[in-house]
Design a protein around this motif. Structure first.
Motif, short mmCIF file in Angstrom:
data_model
loop_
_atom_site.label_atom_id
_atom_site.label_comp_id
_atom_site.label_asym_id
_atom_site.label_seq_id
_atom_site.Cartn_x
_atom_site.Cartn_y
_atom_site.Cartn_z
N VAL A 285 0.84 -1.20 0.00
CA VAL A 285 0.00 0.00 0.00
C VAL A 285 0.87 1.25 0.00
CG1 VAL A 285 -1.74 1.29 1.30
CG2 VAL A 285 -1.85 -1.21 1.20
N ARG A 287 0.88 5.68 -0.60
CA ARG A 287 -0.02 6.81 -0.37
C ARG A 287 0.30 7.90 -1.38
NH1 ARG A 287 -0.91 6.81 5.25
NH2 ARG A 287 -1.74 8.91 5.20
N GLN A 291 -5.34 10.16 -5.57
CA GLN A 291 -5.58 8.72 -5.74
C GLN A 291 -6.03 8.37 -7.17
OE1 GLN A 291 -8.87 7.43 -3.27
NE2 GLN A 291 -7.54 6.04 -2.15
N ARG A 295 -3.84 6.35 -10.11
CA ARG A 295 -4.36 5.08 -10.65
C ARG A 295 -4.55 5.17 -12.16
NH1 ARG A 295 -9.29 2.55 -7.77
NH2 ARG A 295 -8.34 0.68 -8.62
N THR A 305 -4.25 -1.51 -10.24
CA THR A 305 -4.15 -1.06 -8.84
C THR A 305 -5.49 -1.32 -8.16
OG1 THR A 305 -4.90 1.16 -9.43
CG2 THR A 305 -2.51 0.81 -9.34
N ILE A 307 -7.88 -0.25 -4.25
CA ILE A 307 -7.93 0.50 -2.99
C ILE A 307 -8.54 -0.42 -1.94
CG2 ILE A 307 -8.84 2.51 -1.79
CD1 ILE A 307 -9.02 3.92 -4.50
N LYS A 310 -11.87 1.84 -0.17
CA LYS A 310 -12.23 3.24 -0.43
C LYS A 310 -13.20 3.76 0.63
CE LYS A 310 -12.36 7.10 -2.41
NZ LYS A 310 -11.19 7.98 -2.24
N CYS A 337 -8.27 6.39 3.68
CA CYS A 337 -9.09 5.84 2.59
C CYS A 337 -8.97 6.67 1.31
CB CYS A 337 -10.56 5.77 3.00
SG CYS A 337 -10.87 4.57 4.30
N VAL A 341 -3.29 3.47 -2.16
CA VAL A 341 -3.40 2.70 -3.42
C VAL A 341 -2.55 1.44 -3.27
CG1 VAL A 341 -2.92 2.68 -5.90
CG2 VAL A 341 -3.71 4.79 -4.82
N SER A 342 -3.13 0.29 -3.63
CA SER A 342 -2.38 -0.97 -3.61
C SER A 342 -1.76 -1.23 -4.97
CB SER A 342 -3.31 -2.14 -3.27
OG SER A 342 -3.85 -1.97 -1.98
#
Ligand SMILES: *Cc1c(COP(=O)(O)O)cnc(C)c1O
Length: 366
Positions: A285, A287, A291, A295, A305, A307, A310, A337, A341-342
Motif C-alpha cells: 500500500v 499513499r 488517488q 491510478r 491497482t 484500494i 475506499k 481511505c 493505493v495498492s
C-alpha cells in the motif's frame, strides 16, 4: 496488463501437487468432516505454535462469528475495533449480537493502542485487532491494556498468516484468532475457507460443535449451531499449500523489497514496517494525494491497482443506518481511505513485471 493479482500463478507454481491431492480427495468418496480436515487442523496449528489448536470453518466471516460466540461474547457486548478495518470483521461482531466500537489506526494502519482506553465503557468486553495488509499490530501495549481492564483480546488474521510480532506469529496473542483462507489471501485456498485458532482447547471444541449444527457427537445437539464446515477438498488443497507457504511469502517479500528499494518518487509514500514486525505483504500500500490521477497514470501503462478500501466500514449504509455514523467521525481513517493505493502483489511476478511497475510509479508526476 499487469494485474493487481492473478490467482492462477500460485496454482501453477504447484499445479501437479494440487491436482494430485484434488483427485485423491475426489476418489476417496469422503467429502465433509474427514481425515483431510483433521490433518489440516493439526498441521496448521503446529505451523503456528506447538501449543495451539485450530478448527477449520467455511470462511473468515464465520470464523469471527463462531470464534466470538465460542469465547463467550454476548449480545450487547462492545468490542473495540479499528475504524479502517474490513466490513467482514464488523459483520462477524454484529452477527454475534455485539457492537463494534471504532478507534483510529496508527501510522502503520494498525489499531492504535493509544486510542483504546478512551473507547472503553462498562459494556466493553474485548478488543479485536485486525493485522492489516500482512503486518502484525504491535501487540504488547494492547495486551497490557486488555489485562489492566479485564478485556478479552481477539485477532483477525485474515491478512496476516505467518506474520510475526517479536518472533511470535499473529493469532497467538489473545483468547482466539480468526483466519480466512479466501483465495486472494496470502494463505488462500481454491474456494472459501477459514479457521479459528486458540491456545484454549475448549474454545476450539465449541467452535467444532457450532460449525456442525451444534452437535457434540452424532445425533446429539447441544447448541443452536450452524453449518459452517471446511470441506475435505479445501482442507486437502490447503495442506498442500501449507508446505510451500514460506516460499510463497518469500516471493512476495522479493517483490516488496524491489519496490521499496527502487520506487523513488516524492509524490509516492512507501509503506513502513513497525519495529518487531516482519511484513508479509498481503497488500503493498502506497499513499498519494491524488488517488484517482495516480491510478489513471498506472492504468495507461497497463498496471492494475486497487484500494483496500475506499469506504471505511462505518460509512457503509448497513452501519450508518444502524449506528448513525457520518462522514467526519474518524478523520484519520477517512484521510487514509482517500490516499491509499495498492500496487500489484501476488504469489509470483517476473523481474520484468516488477521493473514495469517501478518505472510506472517513478514516472508519475502528479
Ligand atoms: C477477507 C477478510 C475477512 C473475511 O474473510 P472471508 O473468508 O472472505 O469471509 C475478514 N477480515 C479481514 C481483515 C479480511 O481481509
Amino acid at each position: 496488463m499487469i494485474p493487481i493479482n492473478d490467482l492462477s500463478r500460485g496454482y501453477n507454481l504447484y499445479k501437479e501437487e494440487y491436482e494430485e491431492k484434488a483427485l485423491e480427495v475426489l476418489r476417496s468418496g469422503w467429502y465433509i468432516l474427514g481425515k483431510e480436515l483433521s490433518a489440516f487442523e493439526e498441521e496448521y496449528a503446529k505451523a503456528l505454535s506447538d501449543d495451539c489448536y485450530c478448527a477449520g470453518v467455511d470462511n473468515g466471516l464465520d470464523a469471527i462469528l463462531l470464534g466470538l460466540n465460542a469465547s463467550g461474547i454476548m449480545p450487547g457486548d462492545e468490542i473495540i475495533v479499528q475504524a479502517n478495518g474490513y466490513i467482514a470483521t464488523m459483520l462477524g461482531v454484529m452477527q454475534c449480537g455485539a457492537v463494534p466500537v471504532f478507534v483510529e489506526p496508527d501510522e502503520y494502519y494498525q489499531l492504535d493502542s493509544a486510542n483504546i482506553e478512551a473507547a472503553i465503557t462498562p459494556k466493553t468486553k474485548a478488543v479485536l485487532v485486525t493485522h492489516l495488509y500482512g503486518m502484525a499490530t504491535r501487540m504488547e501495549p494492547i495486551m497490557d491494556i486488555c489485562k489492566k481492564h479485564g478485556l478479552k483480546l481477539f485477532e483477525d488474521c485474515a491478512q496476516s498468516h505467518f506474520a510475526p510480532y517479536k518472533g511470535t506469529y499473529t493469532g497467538l496473542f489473545g483468547d482466539a484468532s480468526f483466519f480466512s483462507f479466501y483465495p486472494t489471501k496470502n494463505f488462500g485456498g481454491f474456494g472459501d475457507g477459514g479457521g479459528v485458532v486458540s491456545r484454549d482447547k475448549e474454545i476450539i471444541d465449541r467452535v467444532k460443535v457450532l460449525r456442525n449444527y451444534g452437535s457434540d457427537y452424532r445425533y446429539h445437539n447441544i447448541a443452536m449451531g450452524y453449518n459452517d464446515r471446511l470441506d475435505e477438498l479445501q482442507a486437502g488443497l490447503l495442506r498442500v499449500k501449507l508446505k510451500h507457504i514460506k516460499d510463497l511469502l518469500a516471493n512476495r517479500d522479493h517483490i516488496a523489497q524491489r519496490y521499496l528499494a527502487e520506487i523513488d518518487n516524492p509524490k509516492v509514500k512507501l509503506p513502513t514496517t513497525a519495529e518487531g514486525c516482519v511484513h508479509t505483504w498481503y497488500q503493498f500500500v502506497v499513499r498519494v494525494d491524488d488517488q484517482d490521477g495516480f491510478r489513471e497514470h498506472l492504468k495507461k501503462r497497463e498496471i492494475g491497482t486497487d484500494i483496500a478500501w475506499k469506504i471505511p466500514p462505518y460509512l457503509q449504509p448497513v452501519m450508518m443506518e444502524k449506528f448513525g455514523y457520518k462522514r467526519g467521525d474518524y478523520p484519520k481513517t477517512e484521510y487514509i481511505c482517500d490516499t491509499i493505493v495498492s500496487l500489484p502483489m501476488m504469489d509470483y511476478m517476473s523481474e520484468e513485471e516488477i521493473d514495469r511497475v517501478i518505472e510506472g510509479v517513478n514516472s508519475y508526476v502528479g
